[in-house]
Design a protein around this motif. Structure first.
Motif, PDB file in Angstrom:
ATOM      1  N   ASP A 107       0.807  -1.220   0.000  1.00 18.62           N
ATOM      2  CA  ASP A 107       0.000   0.000   0.000  1.00 18.62           C
ATOM      3  C   ASP A 107       0.841   1.272   0.000  1.00 18.62           C
ATOM      4  OD1 ASP A 107       0.899  -0.268   2.612  1.00 18.62           O
ATOM      5  OD2 ASP A 107      -1.037   0.205   3.524  1.00 18.62           O
ATOM      6  N   ARG A 108       2.092   1.199   0.460  1.00 13.67           N
ATOM      7  CA  ARG A 108       2.985   2.358   0.493  1.00 13.67           C
ATOM      8  C   ARG A 108       4.407   1.843   0.672  1.00 13.67           C
ATOM      9  NH1 ARG A 108      -0.041   2.105   4.995  1.00 13.67           N
ATOM     10  NH2 ARG A 108       0.986   1.646   6.952  1.00 13.67           N
ATOM     11  N   ALA A 113       4.769  -0.654   5.510  1.00  9.44           N
ATOM     12  CA  ALA A 113       3.969  -1.064   4.348  1.00  9.44           C
ATOM     13  C   ALA A 113       3.225  -2.364   4.639  1.00  9.44           C
ATOM     14  CB  ALA A 113       4.862  -1.235   3.133  1.00  9.44           C
ATOM     15  N   GLU A 114       2.038  -2.468   4.043  1.00  6.43           N
ATOM     16  CA  GLU A 114       1.204  -3.653   4.207  1.00  6.43           C
ATOM     17  C   GLU A 114       0.941  -4.261   2.833  1.00  6.43           C
ATOM     18  OE1 GLU A 114      -3.397  -4.100   5.274  1.00  6.43           O
ATOM     19  OE2 GLU A 114      -2.167  -3.415   6.956  1.00  6.43           O
ATOM     20  N   VAL A 116      -1.127  -5.733   0.103  1.00  6.64           N
ATOM     21  CA  VAL A 116      -2.558  -5.659  -0.211  1.00  6.64           C
ATOM     22  C   VAL A 116      -2.959  -6.627  -1.322  1.00  6.64           C
ATOM     23  CG1 VAL A 116      -2.909  -3.321   0.635  1.00  6.64           C
ATOM     24  CG2 VAL A 116      -2.188  -3.654  -1.726  1.00  6.64           C
ATOM     25  N   HIS A 117      -1.965  -7.135  -2.074  1.00 11.12           N
ATOM     26  CA  HIS A 117      -2.284  -8.079  -3.154  1.00 11.12           C
ATOM     27  C   HIS A 117      -1.012  -8.823  -3.547  1.00 11.12           C
ATOM     28  CE1 HIS A 117      -4.523  -9.707  -6.518  1.00 11.12           C
ATOM     29  NE2 HIS A 117      -3.577  -9.325  -7.345  1.00 11.12           N
ATOM     30  N   LEU A 129      -3.912  -2.928  -9.925  1.00  9.65           N
ATOM     31  CA  LEU A 129      -3.777  -1.573  -9.388  1.00  9.65           C
ATOM     32  C   LEU A 129      -4.702  -0.576 -10.093  1.00  9.65           C
ATOM     33  CD1 LEU A 129       0.006  -1.000  -8.670  1.00  9.65           C
ATOM     34  CD2 LEU A 129      -1.900  -0.798  -7.073  1.00  9.65           C
ATOM     35  N   HIS A 132      -8.077  -0.717  -8.321  1.00 12.10           N
ATOM     36  CA  HIS A 132      -8.098  -0.529  -6.868  1.00 12.10           C
ATOM     37  C   HIS A 132      -7.384   0.771  -6.516  1.00 12.10           C
ATOM     38  CE1 HIS A 132      -8.928  -4.790  -7.350  1.00 12.10           C
ATOM     39  NE2 HIS A 132      -9.495  -4.743  -6.164  1.00 12.10           N
ATOM     40  N   GLY A 133      -7.832   1.444  -5.509  1.00 11.71           N
ATOM     41  CA  GLY A 133      -7.336   2.782  -5.180  1.00 11.71           C
ATOM     42  C   GLY A 133      -6.135   2.822  -4.259  1.00 11.71           C
ATOM     43  N   TYR A 134      -4.961   2.548  -4.770  1.00  7.74           N
ATOM     44  CA  TYR A 134      -3.730   2.667  -3.988  1.00  7.74           C
ATOM     45  C   TYR A 134      -2.766   3.576  -4.746  1.00  7.74           C
ATOM     46  CZ  TYR A 134      -5.404  -1.092  -1.028  1.00  7.74           C
ATOM     47  OH  TYR A 134      -6.143  -1.838  -0.155  1.00  7.74           O
ATOM     48  N   ASP A 136      -0.217   5.307  -3.774  1.00  3.68           N
ATOM     49  CA  ASP A 136       1.184   5.230  -3.353  1.00  3.68           C
ATOM     50  C   ASP A 136       1.708   3.801  -3.371  1.00  3.68           C
ATOM     51  OD1 ASP A 136       1.194   7.999  -2.872  1.00  3.68           O
ATOM     52  OD2 ASP A 136       0.399   7.702  -0.844  1.00  3.68           O
ATOM     53  N   ALA A 137       1.087   2.951  -4.158  1.00  3.70           N
ATOM     54  CA  ALA A 137       1.431   1.523  -4.181  1.00  3.70           C
ATOM     55  C   ALA A 137       2.874   1.305  -4.608  1.00  3.70           C
ATOM     56  CB  ALA A 137       0.504   0.779  -5.129  1.00  3.70           C
TER      57      ALA A 137
END
Length: 158
Positions: A107-108, A113-114, A116-117, A129, A132-134, A136-137
């Protein structure tokens, strides 16, 4: 493995199972079974947080597992995460490592950072991506070396 071993060695994206060692109760004991399932389950490793200080208190290092998503019609209503301290008395097992060539989507950037996928390829990650709304991915390709030793190196900004 101990919780400390999972924190030190398991790569983000790995599937982890945990157990308290107790035998599974019969299905007719619904409350006992539900309690047992809370202590004997598993999920995908999505986050590691190092030991940190808050005021005069020191918080132990932790890791978080994503246990599941609940909803319908393509809409996630409830996301279940479970966080464990490295001091946990449960027994942990890595049942699946992320495959070499897979791409982790964070996610960042940074240590907080976590995951997310976990996509099969960079193209799949970029397609995911877009829907999906990230903003700062960060994308991180799993190399054979990373999958083997469990490190999280070489993150690249998306």
């Amino acid at each position: 493995m101990s919780a400390r071993s999972i924190f030190d060695c398991a790569p983000l994206g790995a599937i982890i199972r945990y157990s308290d060692g107790a035998p599974r109760p019969p299905a007719r004991f619904t409350k006992k079974l539900a309690a047992w399932e809370r202590r004997n389950s598993g999920g995908r490793l999505i986050r590691k947080q190092a030991e940190r200080r808050v005021g005069n208190t020191t918080l132990a290092a932790t890791f978080t597992l994503h246990e599941g998503d609940y909803g319908g019609g393509g809409v996630v209503v409830l996301r279940v995460h479970r966080t464990f301290s490295v001091d946990s008395a449960l027994t942990f097992v890595v049942t699946e490592q992320p495959a070499a060539g897979a791409v982790r989507v964070f996610d960042r950037c940074g240590d907080d950072a976590e995951l997310v996928h976990l996509a099969g390829s960079r193209a799949d990650a970029e397609t995911w991506l877009k829907s999906h709304g990230y903003p700062d991915a960060v994308l991180d390709e799993v190399t054979a070396e990373t999958a083997a030793n469990g490190s999280v190196e070489g993150r690249a900004v998306a």
